[in-house]
Design an enzyme around this catalytic site. Structure first.
Site, PDB file in Angstrom:
ATOM      1  N   LEU B  65      -3.298  -6.777  -0.707  1.00 33.39           N
ATOM      2  CA  LEU B  65      -3.377  -5.354  -1.072  1.00 33.39           C
ATOM      3  C   LEU B  65      -2.892  -4.465   0.072  1.00 33.39           C
ATOM      4  O   LEU B  65      -2.766  -4.918   1.209  1.00 33.39           O
ATOM      5  CB  LEU B  65      -4.830  -5.028  -1.448  1.00 33.39           C
ATOM      6  N   PRO B  66      -2.611  -3.195  -0.230  1.00 31.85           N
ATOM      7  CA  PRO B  66      -1.950  -2.341   0.774  1.00 31.85           C
ATOM      8  C   PRO B  66      -2.773  -2.018   2.016  1.00 31.85           C
ATOM      9  O   PRO B  66      -2.210  -1.824   3.089  1.00 31.85           O
ATOM     10  CB  PRO B  66      -1.630  -1.051  -0.002  1.00 31.85           C
ATOM     11  N   THR B  93      -2.768  -7.016   5.362  1.00 33.50           N
ATOM     12  CA  THR B  93      -2.837  -6.641   6.768  1.00 33.50           C
ATOM     13  C   THR B  93      -3.725  -5.412   6.863  1.00 33.50           C
ATOM     14  O   THR B  93      -3.384  -4.354   6.326  1.00 33.50           O
ATOM     15  CB  THR B  93      -1.431  -6.355   7.313  1.00 33.50           C
ATOM     16  N   LYS B 168      -2.146 -10.859  14.378  1.00 33.97           N
ATOM     17  CA  LYS B 168      -0.975 -10.205  13.776  1.00 33.97           C
ATOM     18  C   LYS B 168      -0.669  -8.883  14.470  1.00 33.97           C
ATOM     19  O   LYS B 168       0.500  -8.562  14.724  1.00 33.97           O
ATOM     20  CB  LYS B 168      -1.181  -9.975  12.267  1.00 33.97           C
ATOM     21  N   LYS B 243       2.604   0.918   9.852  1.00 36.92           N
ATOM     22  CA  LYS B 243       1.236   0.554   9.442  1.00 36.92           C
ATOM     23  C   LYS B 243       0.641  -0.458  10.427  1.00 36.92           C
ATOM     24  O   LYS B 243      -0.494  -0.312  10.890  1.00 36.92           O
ATOM     25  CB  LYS B 243       1.274  -0.043   8.035  1.00 36.92           C
TER      26      LYS B 243
END
Lengths: 290, 290
Positions: B65-66, B93, B168, B243
């Site tokens: 999901l975003p 993420t 990440k 992001k």
């Protein structure tokens, strides 16, 4: 076989000369430090008592000196004594513009000039694995090619005069930026509770991978052996990186290039040198943000 | 064989689901966009009409999901309906701290939670070559391992909960810094008159080498094919990099880490997004300093 004159027998030059001597080149060598000359004479180096001695009957002059002004001074001393067609190959790391000036000076005297700075450091000079980044005429490059092969493992004609120095400045500016980036990634990871070895495993195989993390990881006990495992004994010192970044900065200013990361990297290394940490390996820059 | 619930069937999720279906997993899928569900049903996806349908009888829930708030909202909707021992693997993420909160929420309900963000982008999802960076318990990781193998080619348990997101964030911060450094090196080199192809030849084989230059060179016609060769069509968009850097920035602030290059990179990408260039590939950042 060409007769070689070699000026500058320090950490780098002495090892490059040794490879030439092993390959049976006739080399006459000079350094302002007489000891350096004496140390190499058992290996077959012919001693020059002054710069004039280096210029006598040599086909190729190689210089490996601390900066452009010293290269220019040496060249000015011998330029009128060299026979036309002599090739001067400067392996020092110097200003791009200075390299261009020296090329012009040589050209009017019918001498060839190559700027041919190296990467690989003292270890590369010792093991004969240097890379030469070369700027100048193709014919001069071809004349020098067998000698590059003896002193190193790779050479590339990057373009016209000055291109060797320009290429080195770009490469080392990128190296400084990536090393600082690697340090920040490990600092953040450690502060977030990550095991640096696990983080290395991802960084070195993912999109963050770079020479600075894969081959020269600045964290002790992580990745292949590097200066970080020897209390940052160089390797490639912060002072030398500062010198290279200062050459890059001059080029940035001369060409009005926008390079804020490169400029900031130069500032960081200047600070490190001012803090009397210039003798540490350049990868210790990553400790300064901790 | 485990029964899977999959929430989020967009660019990434749809391709990950397709690999699971090809490997004969029973998958029930949900997305707020009904079309996305319909597109996958010919491949064998069981349609869920709502989040409740996803939670029925599933052993493993995967979310893609975003952002973290949307993941939390989805989780809050189903958490009380899941049978104890269900594993929720979030491949989105999201914030490191949010991942830790979600893990705690699950723990009190006797559910397993893994944070498992990916690298490799849409291409990696399509080709099944994603890398999963995983945080959480080893048993949960082992339960998930066969599915990681179906959807990707590599997974690493980076540490306890939140470690996948932390890893990440560190990797992508380093990627952003190296890409900006690569851009500066090429800009300076070009302004100094170097041929970008020659410069690439040195950078990609010397100490400046990095994934950003070797595999994803931001100069059209130089190096392997990359978004630069397609007018910066992504690839990995500048918006997504922004992001990720914003997640890194939050972590930098939360942990009082000194990371000026990472912070500056976030600013540069914010500027790019504000300038309506967020849909370009992230490597177009290198054009903004020209």
């Amino acid at each position: 076989m060409k007769k070689i004159g070699f000026i500058g027998l320090g950490n780098m030059g002495s090892k490059m000369v040794t490879h030439l001597l092993k390959s049976n080149y006739e080399v006459v060598g000079y350094d302002i430090n007489q000891e350096y000359i004496d140390q190499l004479s058992p290996n077959g180096l012919k001693k020059a008592n002054n710069l004039n001695d280096v210029s006598k009957g040599t086909d190729i002059i190689i210089t490996m000196l601390p900066n452009g002004d010293i290269v220019e001074e040496a060249l000015d001393n011998i330029i009128d004594r060299l026979k036309p067609g002599t090739l001067i190959t400067d392996c020092s790391t110097i200003d791009v513009n200075k390299a261009k000036e020296l090329h012009k000076k040589c050209k009017v005297k019918n001498l060839f000039f190559l700027d041919a700075p190296v990467s690989g450091g003292v270890g590369g000079a010792e093991n004969g694995t240097l890379t030469f980044m070369v700027g100048g005429d193709e014919n001069a490059y071809k004349m020098m090619l067998p000698l590059f092969g003896v002193m190193g493992q790779k050479s590339l004609l990057c373009g016209t005069y000055g291109s060797g120095q320009a290429t080195k400045a770009c490469n080392n500016m990128l190296l400084a930026t990536t090393m600082i980036g690697v340090g920040e990634a490990f600092n953040l990871g450690t502060n977030l509770g990550l095991d640096p070895k696990k983080l290395f495993e991802i960084l070195s195989t993912s999109t963050g991978s770079c020479w600075a993390v894969n081959n020269y990881c600045p964290i002790a006990g992580v990745g292949p052996k590097s200066p970080a495992d020897k209390s940052f004994e160089p390797g490639f010192s912060a002072s030398l990186m500062y010198k290279d970044l200062s050459i890059a900065l001059k080029a940035i200013n001369d060409t009005n290039t926008l390079a804020p990361f490169g400029i900031k990297a130069q500032e960081n290394f200047r600070q490190m040198v001012n803090d009397k940490k210039g003798d540490l390996d350049f990868s210790a820059i990553t400790k300064f943000n901790e």
